[in-house]
Each structure stands twice: as C-alpha cells, then as structure tokens.
Write an enzyme that holds these catalytic residues in place. Structure first.
Site, PDB file in Angstrom:
ATOM      1  N   ASP A 132      -1.996  -8.418  -2.716  1.00 32.42           N
ATOM      2  CA  ASP A 132      -2.566  -7.201  -2.273  1.00 32.42           C
ATOM      3  C   ASP A 132      -3.664  -7.994  -2.098  1.00 32.42           C
ATOM      4  O   ASP A 132      -4.769  -8.615  -2.983  1.00 32.42           O
ATOM      5  CB  ASP A 132      -3.090  -6.062  -3.142  1.00 32.42           C
ATOM      6  CG  ASP A 132      -4.168  -5.193  -2.758  1.00 32.42           C
ATOM      7  OD1 ASP A 132      -4.241  -5.296  -1.711  1.00 32.42           O
ATOM      8  OD2 ASP A 132      -4.191  -4.226  -3.598  1.00 32.42           O
ATOM      9  N   GLU A 158       0.133  -7.873   1.290  1.00 36.57           N
ATOM     10  CA  GLU A 158      -0.251  -6.811   1.683  1.00 36.57           C
ATOM     11  C   GLU A 158      -1.712  -5.975   2.499  1.00 36.57           C
ATOM     12  O   GLU A 158      -2.410  -6.795   1.749  1.00 36.57           O
ATOM     13  CB  GLU A 158      -0.323  -5.555  -0.110  1.00 36.57           C
ATOM     14  CG  GLU A 158      -0.602  -4.170   0.060  1.00 36.57           C
ATOM     15  CD  GLU A 158      -1.232  -3.426  -1.562  1.00 36.57           C
ATOM     16  OE1 GLU A 158      -1.621  -2.665  -1.477  1.00 36.57           O
ATOM     17  OE2 GLU A 158       0.154  -4.164  -1.421  1.00 36.57           O
ATOM     18  N   GLU A 185      -2.622   2.059   2.787  1.00 35.49           N
ATOM     19  CA  GLU A 185      -4.361   2.873   1.821  1.00 35.49           C
ATOM     20  C   GLU A 185      -5.300   3.274   2.363  1.00 35.49           C
ATOM     21  O   GLU A 185      -5.943   4.147   1.759  1.00 35.49           O
ATOM     22  CB  GLU A 185      -4.048   1.643   1.018  1.00 35.49           C
ATOM     23  CG  GLU A 185      -5.072   1.862  -0.339  1.00 35.49           C
ATOM     24  CD  GLU A 185      -5.808   0.476  -0.947  1.00 35.49           C
ATOM     25  OE1 GLU A 185      -6.589   0.765  -2.055  1.00 35.49           O
ATOM     26  OE2 GLU A 185      -4.639   0.257  -1.322  1.00 35.49           O
ATOM     27  N   ASP A 208      -1.902   6.890   0.705  1.00 29.85           N
ATOM     28  CA  ASP A 208      -2.859   7.172  -0.759  1.00 29.85           C
ATOM     29  C   ASP A 208      -2.592   8.987  -0.876  1.00 29.85           C
ATOM     30  O   ASP A 208      -3.427   9.142   0.090  1.00 29.85           O
ATOM     31  CB  ASP A 208      -4.163   7.069  -1.469  1.00 29.85           C
ATOM     32  CG  ASP A 208      -4.611   6.965  -2.778  1.00 29.85           C
ATOM     33  OD1 ASP A 208      -3.992   8.231  -3.240  1.00 29.85           O
ATOM     34  OD2 ASP A 208      -5.073   6.121  -3.376  1.00 29.85           O
ATOM     35  N   HIS A 235       0.454   3.944  -2.279  1.00 31.65           N
ATOM     36  CA  HIS A 235      -0.377   3.441  -3.403  1.00 31.65           C
ATOM     37  C   HIS A 235      -0.834   4.297  -4.216  1.00 31.65           C
ATOM     38  O   HIS A 235      -1.219   5.940  -4.296  1.00 31.65           O
ATOM     39  CB  HIS A 235      -2.059   3.673  -1.879  1.00 31.65           C
ATOM     40  CG  HIS A 235      -3.277   3.263  -2.866  1.00 31.65           C
ATOM     41  ND1 HIS A 235      -4.058   3.648  -3.520  1.00 31.65           N
ATOM     42  CD2 HIS A 235      -3.355   1.497  -3.348  1.00 31.65           C
ATOM     43  CE1 HIS A 235      -5.295   2.884  -4.256  1.00 31.65           C
ATOM     44  NE2 HIS A 235      -4.226   1.591  -3.993  1.00 31.65           N
ATOM     45  N   GLU A 257       3.974   1.843  -7.033  1.00 34.20           N
ATOM     46  CA  GLU A 257       3.348   1.749  -7.312  1.00 34.20           C
ATOM     47  C   GLU A 257       2.554   2.088  -8.684  1.00 34.20           C
ATOM     48  O   GLU A 257       1.723   3.376  -8.228  1.00 34.20           O
ATOM     49  CB  GLU A 257       2.076   1.025  -6.376  1.00 34.20           C
ATOM     50  CG  GLU A 257       0.946  -0.070  -7.026  1.00 34.20           C
ATOM     51  CD  GLU A 257       0.061  -0.153  -6.631  1.00 34.20           C
ATOM     52  OE1 GLU A 257      -0.625  -0.447  -6.498  1.00 34.20           O
ATOM     53  OE2 GLU A 257      -0.072   0.581  -4.803  1.00 34.20           O
TER      54      GLU A 257
END
Length: 305
Positions: A132, A158, A185, A208, A235, A257
């Site tokens: 990430d 990511e 995200e 998200d 996310h 996740e």
C-alpha cells in the site's frame, strides 16, 4: 452539520425504503458545495443507516437483501507491518504499508525493496503479499519501485498516485502493463470508478463503503466492475459490518481487507469498536445473520443524540 442542518431536514417524509431515490436526492442536494469528501461521508452514513433499517423492518440480514450469500465464507487479508502476528492469527495474505517515497531518493527505494524482500522470505511462497503506497508517489517513482519489486511477486501495488490525477493512472497502467494495480479508497461517488472501468486503468477497485456514498454507491461500482471484468475489494471492508455484508453477497468481491491497528498479542475481538461484528478466524470471516447489519448498539450510546 451536513446531516442535521441540510440533508436530514430535506429527507423527512420520504419513503425510508426508497433507497435509490434517497441516494439520488442526497447526491443532487450536495451539488452546491460538492458531493466529494465530507459530503460523501454524510451521504454514506445516511445510506448505510437506511439499509440497516430496511433489514430490521424485513427481519433479514442486509446480505440477504442483496441476493443472499455468494460464498460460504469471506477470505480476509491483514493490513499492517506486524507480519509475524498476522501469520500467527492464520492470515494467508498480508498488505504492507510502504514506508518511503520519492523524497527519500535511492536510499528509500532500497529500503522499500528490503521490506518487501524480507517479508517474502518470512512468509514463503504460499502467502500473498501486497504493498500500500497511500497516494505518496508520482508515475516515475511508482514505475521504478514496481520494477525493483518484480522478483517478489506482489499480488498488487496499491494507491500509488493522488486520486484526482486520473490521467496519471492511465499513464501508470501504460507503463506497467504486467503489474496488478489497485486503487479507489479516496475516490468518491461511482463516477471515478466508471472512468477506471472504461479505461481499465486498474485491475482492482477499492471503494470505502463509509466514504464513497454507502452501500448504494458500492452496488453501482460493483455492477460497473463486473461488466468491465474487474474486481472490487473494499477498503477496510472486513472492519465493518457494512463491508462484510457487501463482500458476502457480491460475486465481484473475492477478498476482504482487515486492518489491524492494535499491537501484536491483542485478540481481534478486543479491538473491534462495534459490538456484534464478527472478526476473522484463521483468515476467514462470516458476517452476522441478525437483521440489518447485525449491530448491537448499547442504548446508552444513543443518549447524547
């Protein structure tokens, strides 16, 4: 203030189960000051509350309202850099936070490579590793880092770029055709995701659910992704009942996740802030089958409101 003073008063009297209509109203009501950022957070909060209400009124878990379970259980990956602890908990995939960026020069590139190399050696060949980058790179740095990390077989790279620069996402895809890319995200509303699907700038979309417009927005994103042959991995999806129910029901969402902010040794049950929300066991998770999202909110939490 957005909910109490603007959106809320204008929704009073609307049919509570008309979720598409209410979402469209909120999206258009926020246009004078923009539907991104905090406005999208407010839209998400109301939308998720209405889905919870619908499930409770009908006596069904939200995932049942979406068509029922698409999978028997959800595969979860752990996010964080305490890899030993995640392996002990039974996770079979880990996502690292990349510690250095362009300002750290060649030394930072080398340190990033050392982190990934050490992790690959630590987990072996049967555990997936992702990285990430949290909006920290430009195209050139992302390409240079990806090329250095190619021997370690990252599952994906990511959120390398700032989210608003959509053209840079296209350029990164052009320069890294072999690397699986993920982002989303910090994209709000379904429209940036539609761009990503249309131009195939990434392989995995990561909205998200509490930020991008709620479950209603995520369903729109899921349908876009399915038509484009892309995946959706929310996310922080495993950390909320909202993400768990979405992932359980959506064919386009293979993984979940689970971000671990607590120190090693602390049981996951002790750090889940919302009562009634399951946590992964041996890297797998099954959502609550209670009505709505299955939240067990203590009544005293509601007293100030």
């Amino acid at each position: 203030a957005l909910i109490e003073e603007h959106l809320g008063p204008r929704l009073i009297g609307e049919e509570a189960l008309a979720l598409e209509k209410i979402w469209d109203m909120m999206f258009r009501l926020t246009k004078p000051y923009g539907s991104m950022g905090l406005a999208s957070y407010a839209i998400s909060a109301i939308d998720l509350a209405l889905w919870d209400l619908k499930g409770k009124l009908l006596g069904k878990p939200v995932y049942a309202l979406l068509g029922g379970p698409q999978k028997e259980r959800i595969f979860c990956y752990a996010t964080g850099n305490d890899v030993d602890w995640y392996l002990e908990l039974g996770f079979q995939a880990v996502k690292l936070a990349c510690p250095y960026g362009p300002a750290d020069g060649l030394w930072g590139l080398e340190e990033n490579e050392r982190l990934v190399a050490r992790t690959r050696e630590q987990v072996g060949e049967q555990v997936e590793v992702m990285l990430d980058c949290w909006m920290a790179f430009d195209v050139e740095y992302a390409v240079r880092l990806a090329e250095r990390l190619r021997p370690y077989r990252l599952k994906w790279l990511e959120e390398c770029l700032i989210p608003e620069d959509l053209e840079a996402h296209w350029e990164l895809r052009r320069r890294l055709p072999w690397q699986t890319l993920a982002t989303g995200e910090h994209w709000y509303t379904p429209f940036p995701f539609a761009f990503a699907c249309r131009h195939r700038v990434v392989d995995i979309l990561q909205p998200d659910i509490a930020w991008c417009g709620g479950l209603t927005a995520c369903l729109k994103i899921a349908h876009l992704a399915e038509a484009a042959g892309l995946s959706v991995i929310l996310h922080g999806g495993g950390n909320t009942p909202y993400g768990q129910h979405f992932t359980y029901a959506m064919p386009v969402s293979p993984w979940c996740e689970f971000f671990i902010a607590s120190p090693p040794g602390v049981p996951l049950e002790e750090v889940m802030p919302l009562p009634g929300v399951p946590v992964p066991r041996d890297g797998w998770l099954v959502p609550s089958d209670a009505p709505g999202f299955g939240l067990e909110i203590p009544e005293e939490w509601l007293v100030p409101f």
